[in-house]
Motif scaffolding. Structure first.
Motif, PDB file in Angstrom:
ATOM      1  N   MET A  55      41.454  28.675  46.486  1.00  0.00           N
ATOM      2  CA  MET A  55      40.794  29.740  46.237  1.00  0.00           C
ATOM      3  C   MET A  55      41.053  30.460  44.782  1.00  0.00           C
ATOM      4  N   ARG A  56      42.231  30.304  44.445  1.00  0.00           N
ATOM      5  CA  ARG A  56      42.960  30.689  42.974  1.00  0.00           C
ATOM      6  C   ARG A  56      42.505  29.794  42.070  1.00  0.00           C
ATOM      7  N   ASP A  57      42.331  28.452  42.197  1.00  0.00           N
ATOM      8  CA  ASP A  57      41.759  27.400  41.382  1.00  0.00           C
ATOM      9  C   ASP A  57      40.483  27.591  41.052  1.00  0.00           C
ATOM     10  N   SER A  58      39.664  28.198  42.067  1.00  0.00           N
ATOM     11  CA  SER A  58      38.223  28.467  41.633  1.00  0.00           C
ATOM     12  C   SER A  58      37.989  29.436  41.073  1.00  0.00           C
ATOM     13  N   VAL A  59      39.020  30.323  40.368  1.00  0.00           N
ATOM     14  CA  VAL A  59      38.656  31.466  39.868  1.00  0.00           C
ATOM     15  C   VAL A  59      38.530  31.151  38.303  1.00  0.00           C
ATOM     16  N   LEU A  64      34.562  37.616  35.840  1.00  0.00           N
ATOM     17  CA  LEU A  64      35.707  38.552  36.206  1.00  0.00           C
ATOM     18  C   LEU A  64      35.189  39.546  37.162  1.00  0.00           C
ATOM     19  N   SER A  65      34.100  39.930  37.304  1.00  0.00           N
ATOM     20  CA  SER A  65      33.567  40.844  38.343  1.00  0.00           C
ATOM     21  C   SER A  65      33.480  40.060  39.929  1.00  0.00           C
ATOM     22  N   GLN A  66      33.003  38.608  39.708  1.00  0.00           N
ATOM     23  CA  GLN A  66      32.975  37.831  40.877  1.00  0.00           C
ATOM     24  C   GLN A  66      34.338  37.556  41.515  1.00  0.00           C
ATOM     25  N   ALA A  67      35.100  37.164  40.398  1.00  0.00           N
ATOM     26  CA  ALA A  67      36.611  36.747  40.891  1.00  0.00           C
ATOM     27  C   ALA A  67      37.430  37.917  41.309  1.00  0.00           C
ATOM     28  N   LEU A  92      42.180  37.858  35.847  1.00  0.00           N
ATOM     29  CA  LEU A  92      42.397  37.189  34.586  1.00  0.00           C
ATOM     30  C   LEU A  92      43.709  36.500  34.178  1.00  0.00           C
ATOM     31  N   ILE A  93      44.783  36.789  35.249  1.00  0.00           N
ATOM     32  CA  ILE A  93      45.939  35.904  34.909  1.00  0.00           C
ATOM     33  C   ILE A  93      45.453  34.477  35.531  1.00  0.00           C
ATOM     34  N   ASP A  94      44.709  34.621  36.542  1.00  0.00           N
ATOM     35  CA  ASP A  94      44.353  33.224  37.293  1.00  0.00           C
ATOM     36  C   ASP A  94      43.219  32.335  36.429  1.00  0.00           C
ATOM     37  N   GLY A  95      42.696  32.976  35.735  1.00  0.00           N
ATOM     38  CA  GLY A  95      41.559  32.171  34.575  1.00  0.00           C
ATOM     39  C   GLY A  95      40.423  32.700  34.679  1.00  0.00           C
TER      40      GLY A  95
END
Length: 124
Positions: A55-59, A64-67, A92-95
Motif C-alpha cells: 500500500m505504501r508503494d502504491s502511494v 495527495l487527496s487520495q493517498a 508526501l514522504i511516501d511519494g
C-alpha cells in the motif's frame, strides 16, 4: 465508514446482527467495514507487513487527496506535522503528488513563458 455486523453460527451460517441483540450460544461476531465507495477495507492492525508495504508503494504518483485517505495513515489521522495534516505529510514522504490548483498551473505557465522570452531576448 459504516459497519455491518453478522452473527456466525457454529455451522458457518451467517445472519445480520441487530443493535442490542444478544448472541446465541456458540455464535461469534463478524464485523466487515464498508467504506463510502463500497470497498471492504481491512483494518490496519489486521494487515501484514507485506500488505502495508504494498500500500505504501502504491502511494507513489497518487494524488495527495487520495493517498492521505488510505488506511495506512489512520494511526496519524487528526495530527498536524509541518503545517499540514499528518496523513498528507506522510503521504508526501511516501511519494504522493501534491494536488495542483488552477492558480498554480497559471503561475507555472507564466514562469515558463517568461523564461522562454528571456532566453530569446539576447538574440534580438
Amino acid at each position: 465508514m459504516s459497519t455491518q455486523r453478522y452473527a456466525v453460527g457454529r455451522n458457518g451460517t451467517k445472519r445480520i446482527l441487530r443493535d442490542g441483540e444478544v448472541l446465541r450460544d456458540g455464535e461469534s461476531v463478524l464485523v466487515s467495514m464498508l467504506a463510502k465507495d463500497g470497498a471492504i477495507r481491512k483494518p490496519l492492525a489486521m494487515m501484514t507487513d507485506a500488505e502495508r508495504q504494498t500500500m505504501r508503494d502504491s502511494v507513489k504518483g497518487m494524488p495527495l487527496s487520495q493517498a492521505a485517505a488510505l488506511p495506512i495513515y489512520d494511526a496519524v489521522r487528526g495530527g498536524v506535522m509541518s503545517g499540514r495534516s499528518a496523513p498528507e505529510h506522510y503521504a508526501l514522504i511516501d511519494g504522493a503528488q501534491p494536488d495542483r490548483t488552477a492558480a498554480q498551473d497559471r503561475a507555472d505557465a507564466y514562469r515558463d513563458g517568461y523564461v522562454d522570452r528571456l532566453s530569446m531576448a539576447w538574440r534580438a
